[in-house]
Design a protein around this motif. Structure first.
Motif, PDB file in Angstrom:
ATOM      1  N   GLN A 127       6.360  14.698  -2.622  1.00 27.54           N
ATOM      2  CA  GLN A 127       7.301  13.745  -2.038  1.00 27.54           C
ATOM      3  C   GLN A 127       7.425  12.495  -2.916  1.00 27.54           C
ATOM      4  OE1 GLN A 127       7.499  13.545   2.436  1.00 27.54           O
ATOM      5  NE2 GLN A 127       5.324  14.042   2.240  1.00 27.54           N
ATOM      6  N   PRO A 128       7.812  12.651  -4.159  1.00 23.58           N
ATOM      7  CA  PRO A 128       7.883  11.482  -5.056  1.00 23.58           C
ATOM      8  C   PRO A 128       8.906  10.458  -4.599  1.00 23.58           C
ATOM      9  CG  PRO A 128       8.974  13.369  -6.054  1.00 23.58           C
ATOM     10  CD  PRO A 128       8.255  13.886  -4.841  1.00 23.58           C
ATOM     11  N   GLN A 129       9.898  10.897  -3.846  1.00 22.66           N
ATOM     12  CA  GLN A 129      10.947   9.971  -3.429  1.00 22.66           C
ATOM     13  C   GLN A 129      10.410   8.869  -2.525  1.00 22.66           C
ATOM     14  OE1 GLN A 129      10.612  13.079  -2.421  1.00 22.66           O
ATOM     15  NE2 GLN A 129      10.737  13.130  -0.174  1.00 22.66           N
ATOM     16  N   ILE A 130       9.344   9.160  -1.765  1.00 24.73           N
ATOM     17  CA  ILE A 130       8.783   8.136  -0.874  1.00 24.73           C
ATOM     18  C   ILE A 130       8.119   7.038  -1.693  1.00 24.73           C
ATOM     19  CG2 ILE A 130       7.091   7.676   0.940  1.00 24.73           C
ATOM     20  CD1 ILE A 130       7.635  10.487   2.003  1.00 24.73           C
ATOM     21  N   HIS A 141       0.841  -1.200   0.000  1.00 25.73           N
ATOM     22  CA  HIS A 141       0.000   0.000   0.000  1.00 25.73           C
ATOM     23  C   HIS A 141       0.871   1.243   0.000  1.00 25.73           C
ATOM     24  CE1 HIS A 141      -3.922   1.832   0.258  1.00 25.73           C
ATOM     25  NE2 HIS A 141      -3.530   2.621   1.242  1.00 25.73           N
ATOM     26  N   MET A 142       0.514   2.181  -0.855  1.00 24.81           N
ATOM     27  CA  MET A 142       1.267   3.423  -0.979  1.00 24.81           C
ATOM     28  C   MET A 142       0.834   4.422   0.095  1.00 24.81           C
ATOM     29  SD  MET A 142       3.340   3.169  -3.697  1.00 24.81           S
ATOM     30  CE  MET A 142       3.713   1.591  -2.930  1.00 24.81           C
ATOM     31  N   CYS A 143       1.778   4.956   0.831  1.00 23.60           N
ATOM     32  CA  CYS A 143       1.422   5.851   1.935  1.00 23.60           C
ATOM     33  C   CYS A 143       1.432   7.331   1.547  1.00 23.60           C
ATOM     34  CB  CYS A 143       2.352   5.629   3.135  1.00 23.60           C
ATOM     35  SG  CYS A 143       4.103   5.803   2.788  1.00 23.60           S
ATOM     36  N   CYS A 144       2.130   7.700   0.474  1.00 25.44           N
ATOM     37  CA  CYS A 144       2.235   9.119   0.116  1.00 25.44           C
ATOM     38  C   CYS A 144       1.980   9.375  -1.364  1.00 25.44           C
ATOM     39  CB  CYS A 144       3.619   9.651   0.493  1.00 25.44           C
ATOM     40  SG  CYS A 144       3.925   9.732   2.273  1.00 25.44           S
ATOM     41  N   ALA A 145       1.279   8.466  -2.023  1.00 23.74           N
ATOM     42  CA  ALA A 145       1.017   8.657  -3.453  1.00 23.74           C
ATOM     43  C   ALA A 145       0.153   9.888  -3.705  1.00 23.74           C
ATOM     44  CB  ALA A 145       0.352   7.424  -4.034  1.00 23.74           C
ATOM     45  N   ASP A 146      -0.590  10.320  -2.684  1.00 25.19           N
ATOM     46  CA  ASP A 146      -1.435  11.513  -2.827  1.00 25.19           C
ATOM     47  C   ASP A 146      -0.668  12.804  -2.623  1.00 25.19           C
ATOM     48  OD1 ASP A 146      -1.035  10.892  -0.149  1.00 25.19           O
ATOM     49  OD2 ASP A 146      -2.928  11.796   0.483  1.00 25.19           O
ATOM     50  N   ASP A 147       0.607  12.717  -2.239  1.00 26.87           N
ATOM     51  CA  ASP A 147       1.442  13.896  -1.996  1.00 26.87           C
ATOM     52  C   ASP A 147       2.504  13.961  -3.079  1.00 26.87           C
ATOM     53  OD1 ASP A 147       3.017  15.939  -1.126  1.00 26.87           O
ATOM     54  OD2 ASP A 147       3.302  15.171   0.911  1.00 26.87           O
TER      55      ASP A 147
END
Length: 358
Positions: free
Chosen positions: A168-171, A159-165
């Motif tokens: 912060q593409p590096q995460i 599950h992606m935790c920061c795909a909506d941000d």
């Protein structure tokens, strides 16, 4: 007879949003996420509309039972698996697919008593640190399951935790690197939630899991649902049940929070926090009535709320106000009340009648 407070669920909007997910991830199969009663929209009704999905994803065994009892035949995925060993047999017998995310669930399988094969997905923790096996433990889990009778390990998911941000593409890239390093050639992969479907095509893999986008809300803080090509699936409406004339200086509601700065007209709506509208909504939260936006005025009550219609002529008892929906995006209301569209739609209470419309 109801009091006229309804959540109108648009079948055409649901279909539009599903097709948008398919357009964005054309080479992936789709788990349509209908957990939490389809985000408040009605899981059975939504499943019947989204019959072109490859399967449905839910959070609990109870949600899966509801779908199977209604005659839903497509695959159903339990996103967090089960919490009791006894439930694995029911999952197998009901032909559910089950996510396993911890050693304790692996131990449950030793007590699996079913003649049906249980299809399982292994959850990989790629950095969200909520559920899932570490990359170091994943291979051991795969090997363990491959020795279990009546168990078929069909895939690996994360599950992606920061795909909506998008700042912060590096995460997201770091998470993708972890799952790429943990792939098994014979296992299917599922990564993408709504934000990933929309903005991260490299996450699409074998299966995508769109959720909030199916209901016409955005997973992003700064990209609207309309910009993504989504349509509001829920329009929450309530009738005007009273109209009051207030003199300048008079106040409204519990605590007298709102005071008229001029002679004013206040309309009372038949909806409140017992219906799922947030009690903490501040004065000025928008409501759509008779083609215009008008402001919430005073504290939301259990069964009612008040709006200032001074600048809206010819309002009458029986007029329907829209709390969010086709004319007023739920995400916009969410910003006023310091939450997200996900929470607003899932909190609409059972006493609000759901009505499927075209």
């Amino acid at each position: 007879m109801t009091r006229g407070t309804k959540a109108l669920i648009s079948a055409s909007a649901l279909k539009n949003n599903f097709q948008r997910a398919k357009q964005l991830a054309p080479n992936s199969r789709v788990w349509a996420v209908i957990k939490a009663d389809a985000y408040g929209h009605g899981s059975v009704a939504v499943a019947n509309v989204l019959h072109d999905a490859d399967g449905y994803a839910v959070a609990t065994l109870g949600e899966a039972r509801t779908l199977r009892a209604a005659g839903i035949k497509l695959p159903i995925l339990l996103l967090a698996g089960v919490t009791q060993a006894a439930h694995l047999s029911e999952a197998a017998d009901s032909q559910l697919e089950c996510v396993l995310h911890c050693r304790e669930q692996l131990a449950f399988l030793e007590r699996l008593d079913s003649r049906e094969t249980l299809k399982v997905w292994l959850k990989l923790d790629t950095g969200m640190h909520r559920l899932g096996f570490s990359p170091e433990d994943l291979q051991e889990a795969v090997s363990h399951l491959e020795q279990c009778a009546n168990v078929d390990v069909v895939g690996i998911m994360t599950h992606m935790c920061c795909a909506d941000d998008l700042s912060q593409p590096q995460i997201t890239e770091r998470q993708l690197k972890v799952i790429r390093g943990s792939q098994h050639e014979d296992k299917q992969i599922s990564i993408a939630n709504s934000a990933s479907v929309i903005k991260w095509p490299q996450t699409h893999a074998d299966w995508v899991r769109p959720g909030i986008m199916l209901y016409g809300a955005t997973p992003f803080a700064d990209i609207s649902a309309r910009e993504i090509g989504l349509a509001a699936a829920m329009t929450l409406v309530a009738p005007v049940i009273a109209i009051k004339q207030l003199a300048k200086g008079e106040s409204v509601g519990y605590g007298m929070r709102w005071t008229a700065g001029r002679d004013s007209v206040i309309a009372t709506l038949a909806i409140g926090y017992a219906d799922g509208y947030p009690r903490h909504a501040p004065d000025g939260t928008p409501v759509w009535l008779n083609g215009k936006v008008v402001p919430l005025s005073g504290r939301v009550c259990m069964d009612m709320m008040m709006i200032d219609v001074t600048d809206l002529p010819d309002v009458k008892v029986g007029d329907l106000a829209e709390l969010w929906g086709a004319n007023l995006p739920v995400d916009e209301v969410g910003r006023y009340v310091d939450t997200i569209g996900y929470e607003l739609v899932t909190r609409v209470s059972p006493r609000v009648e759901r009505e499927m419309v075209e």
